[in-house]
Design a protein around this motif. Structure first.
Motif, PDB file in Angstrom:
ATOM      1  N   ARG A   1      11.773  40.719   9.436  1.00 42.11           N
ATOM      2  CA  ARG A   1      11.158  40.900   8.116  1.00 42.11           C
ATOM      3  C   ARG A   1       9.643  40.777   8.221  1.00 42.11           C
ATOM      4  O   ARG A   1       8.899  41.462   7.514  1.00 42.11           O
ATOM      5  CB  ARG A   1      11.722  39.885   7.128  1.00 42.11           C
ATOM      6  CG  ARG A   1      13.165  40.141   6.775  1.00 42.11           C
ATOM      7  CD  ARG A   1      13.590  39.377   5.539  1.00 42.11           C
ATOM      8  NE  ARG A   1      13.436  37.945   5.663  1.00 42.11           N
ATOM      9  CZ  ARG A   1      14.381  37.125   6.118  1.00 42.11           C
ATOM     10  NH1 ARG A   1      15.548  37.606   6.498  1.00 42.11           N
ATOM     11  NH2 ARG A   1      14.183  35.832   6.187  1.00 42.11           N
ATOM     12  N   LEU A   2       9.165  39.913   9.114  1.00 38.60           N
ATOM     13  CA  LEU A   2       7.730  39.771   9.341  1.00 38.60           C
ATOM     14  C   LEU A   2       7.143  41.067   9.894  1.00 38.60           C
ATOM     15  O   LEU A   2       6.064  41.503   9.488  1.00 38.60           O
ATOM     16  CB  LEU A   2       7.477  38.613  10.315  1.00 38.60           C
ATOM     17  CG  LEU A   2       6.037  38.230  10.536  1.00 38.60           C
ATOM     18  CD1 LEU A   2       5.595  37.303   9.422  1.00 38.60           C
ATOM     19  CD2 LEU A   2       5.859  37.559  11.875  1.00 38.60           C
ATOM     20  N   VAL A   3       7.882  41.706  10.802  1.00 36.86           N
ATOM     21  CA  VAL A   3       7.437  42.978  11.387  1.00 36.86           C
ATOM     22  C   VAL A   3       7.301  44.037  10.298  1.00 36.86           C
ATOM     23  O   VAL A   3       6.326  44.800  10.268  1.00 36.86           O
ATOM     24  CB  VAL A   3       8.431  43.437  12.483  1.00 36.86           C
ATOM     25  CG1 VAL A   3       8.219  44.893  12.843  1.00 36.86           C
ATOM     26  CG2 VAL A   3       8.297  42.569  13.706  1.00 36.86           C
ATOM     27  N   ILE A   4       8.268  44.087   9.388  1.00 33.66           N
ATOM     28  CA  ILE A   4       8.260  45.105   8.335  1.00 33.66           C
ATOM     29  C   ILE A   4       7.066  44.926   7.397  1.00 33.66           C
ATOM     30  O   ILE A   4       6.471  45.896   6.947  1.00 33.66           O
ATOM     31  CB  ILE A   4       9.579  45.047   7.541  1.00 33.66           C
ATOM     32  CG1 ILE A   4      10.701  45.594   8.401  1.00 33.66           C
ATOM     33  CG2 ILE A   4       9.485  45.819   6.249  1.00 33.66           C
ATOM     34  CD1 ILE A   4      12.042  45.476   7.760  1.00 33.66           C
ATOM     35  N   ASN A   5       6.693  43.691   7.111  1.00 32.41           N
ATOM     36  CA  ASN A   5       5.631  43.437   6.139  1.00 32.41           C
ATOM     37  C   ASN A   5       4.225  43.447   6.739  1.00 32.41           C
ATOM     38  O   ASN A   5       3.251  43.266   6.009  1.00 32.41           O
ATOM     39  CB  ASN A   5       5.894  42.109   5.426  1.00 32.41           C
ATOM     40  CG  ASN A   5       7.118  42.179   4.545  1.00 32.41           C
ATOM     41  OD1 ASN A   5       7.339  43.173   3.857  1.00 32.41           O
ATOM     42  ND2 ASN A   5       7.943  41.154   4.572  1.00 32.41           N
ATOM     43  N   GLN A   6       4.091  43.653   8.055  1.00 32.27           N
ATOM     44  CA  GLN A   6       2.775  43.656   8.684  1.00 32.27           C
ATOM     45  C   GLN A   6       1.809  44.696   8.110  1.00 32.27           C
ATOM     46  O   GLN A   6       0.645  44.373   7.857  1.00 32.27           O
ATOM     47  CB  GLN A   6       2.910  43.862  10.192  1.00 32.27           C
ATOM     48  CG  GLN A   6       3.296  42.612  10.936  1.00 32.27           C
ATOM     49  CD  GLN A   6       3.480  42.870  12.426  1.00 32.27           C
ATOM     50  OE1 GLN A   6       3.790  43.992  12.825  1.00 32.27           O
ATOM     51  NE2 GLN A   6       3.297  41.844  13.222  1.00 32.27           N
ATOM     52  N   PRO A   7       2.223  45.947   7.866  1.00 32.20           N
ATOM     53  CA  PRO A   7       1.256  46.916   7.317  1.00 32.20           C
ATOM     54  C   PRO A   7       0.703  46.502   5.955  1.00 32.20           C
ATOM     55  O   PRO A   7      -0.478  46.714   5.672  1.00 32.20           O
ATOM     56  CB  PRO A   7       2.064  48.211   7.200  1.00 32.20           C
ATOM     57  CG  PRO A   7       3.173  48.066   8.168  1.00 32.20           C
ATOM     58  CD  PRO A   7       3.493  46.612   8.214  1.00 32.20           C
ATOM     59  N   PHE A   8       1.535  45.892   5.115  1.00 29.95           N
ATOM     60  CA  PHE A   8       1.058  45.439   3.808  1.00 29.95           C
ATOM     61  C   PHE A   8       0.048  44.308   3.963  1.00 29.95           C
ATOM     62  O   PHE A   8      -0.942  44.245   3.242  1.00 29.95           O
ATOM     63  CB  PHE A   8       2.230  44.967   2.941  1.00 29.95           C
ATOM     64  CG  PHE A   8       3.167  46.072   2.545  1.00 29.95           C
ATOM     65  CD1 PHE A   8       2.709  47.189   1.874  1.00 29.95           C
ATOM     66  CD2 PHE A   8       4.514  45.996   2.843  1.00 29.95           C
ATOM     67  CE1 PHE A   8       3.567  48.207   1.503  1.00 29.95           C
ATOM     68  CE2 PHE A   8       5.373  47.007   2.482  1.00 29.95           C
ATOM     69  CZ  PHE A   8       4.903  48.114   1.811  1.00 29.95           C
TER      70      PHE A   8
END
Length: 174
Positions: free
Chosen positions: A89-96
């Motif tokens: 989940r941390l990986v997914i939210n990195q661009p934001f």
């Protein structure tokens, strides 16, 4: 001429030390000032969403991004259910996080192929691409973080005469 205590902070100090005026820099023609027009146009579909495809290993993610409360849905399930590991989940939210847009966009993604880690990387790549299509001025920080580049590393194929891609069969002398 110049002692150890003399320092030069500007061109005028240099003029005082040498006794002559510094050469003036030639005037560079300036472009007309435009009020922060992005280099790329905003790309939205008929429903006001930005669409992008993200890829990682064997996983392919189709991502739709629209303004909202920060809800991420992957294959019809919430991100906490689909990606149970917090690291994914941390990986997914990195661009934001890099763009400073946490909890401002809703994401709907469909992912096929690969494992969970590859799918999370594919969704991250798709979110980064879609963010730059929705807000073109965010392209430079997202690109500087390396999220727009597809990670091309894939599993090497098995070769004939080998146990795996590179490992040989066990040698037996007798």
């Amino acid at each position: 001429m110049m002692s150890d205590t003399d320092t030069v902070d500007s061109l005028s100090d240099l003029k005082d030390l040498t006794g002559e005026a510094p050469a003036a820099a030639p005037e560079m023609p300036t472009a007309p000032a435009t009020p922060s027009v992005p280099l790329r146009p905003q790309e939205l579909d008929g429903q006001g969403r930005a669409y992008a495809t993200g890829r990682r290993k064997d996983a392919v993610a189709r991502v739709w991004l629209k303004p909202g409360s920060g809800k991420v849905t992957v294959n019809g399930r919430d991100q906490e259910v689909y990606f149970a590991r917090p690291s994914l989940r941390l990986v997914i939210n990195q661009p934001f996080k890099v763009a400073g847009r946490e909890e401002q966009y809703d994401v709907v993604a469909t992912v096929k192929g690969g494992g969970l880690s590859g799918q999370a990387g594919a969704v991250k790549h798709g979110i980064a691409q879609a963010l730059t299509k929705y807000e073109p001025e965010l392209r430079s920080p997202v690109k500087a973080a390396g999220f727009l580049t597809r990670d091309s590393r894939v599993v090497e194929r098995k070769k004939y005469g080998r146990a795996k891609a590179r490992r040989s069969f066990q040698f037996s002398k007798r």
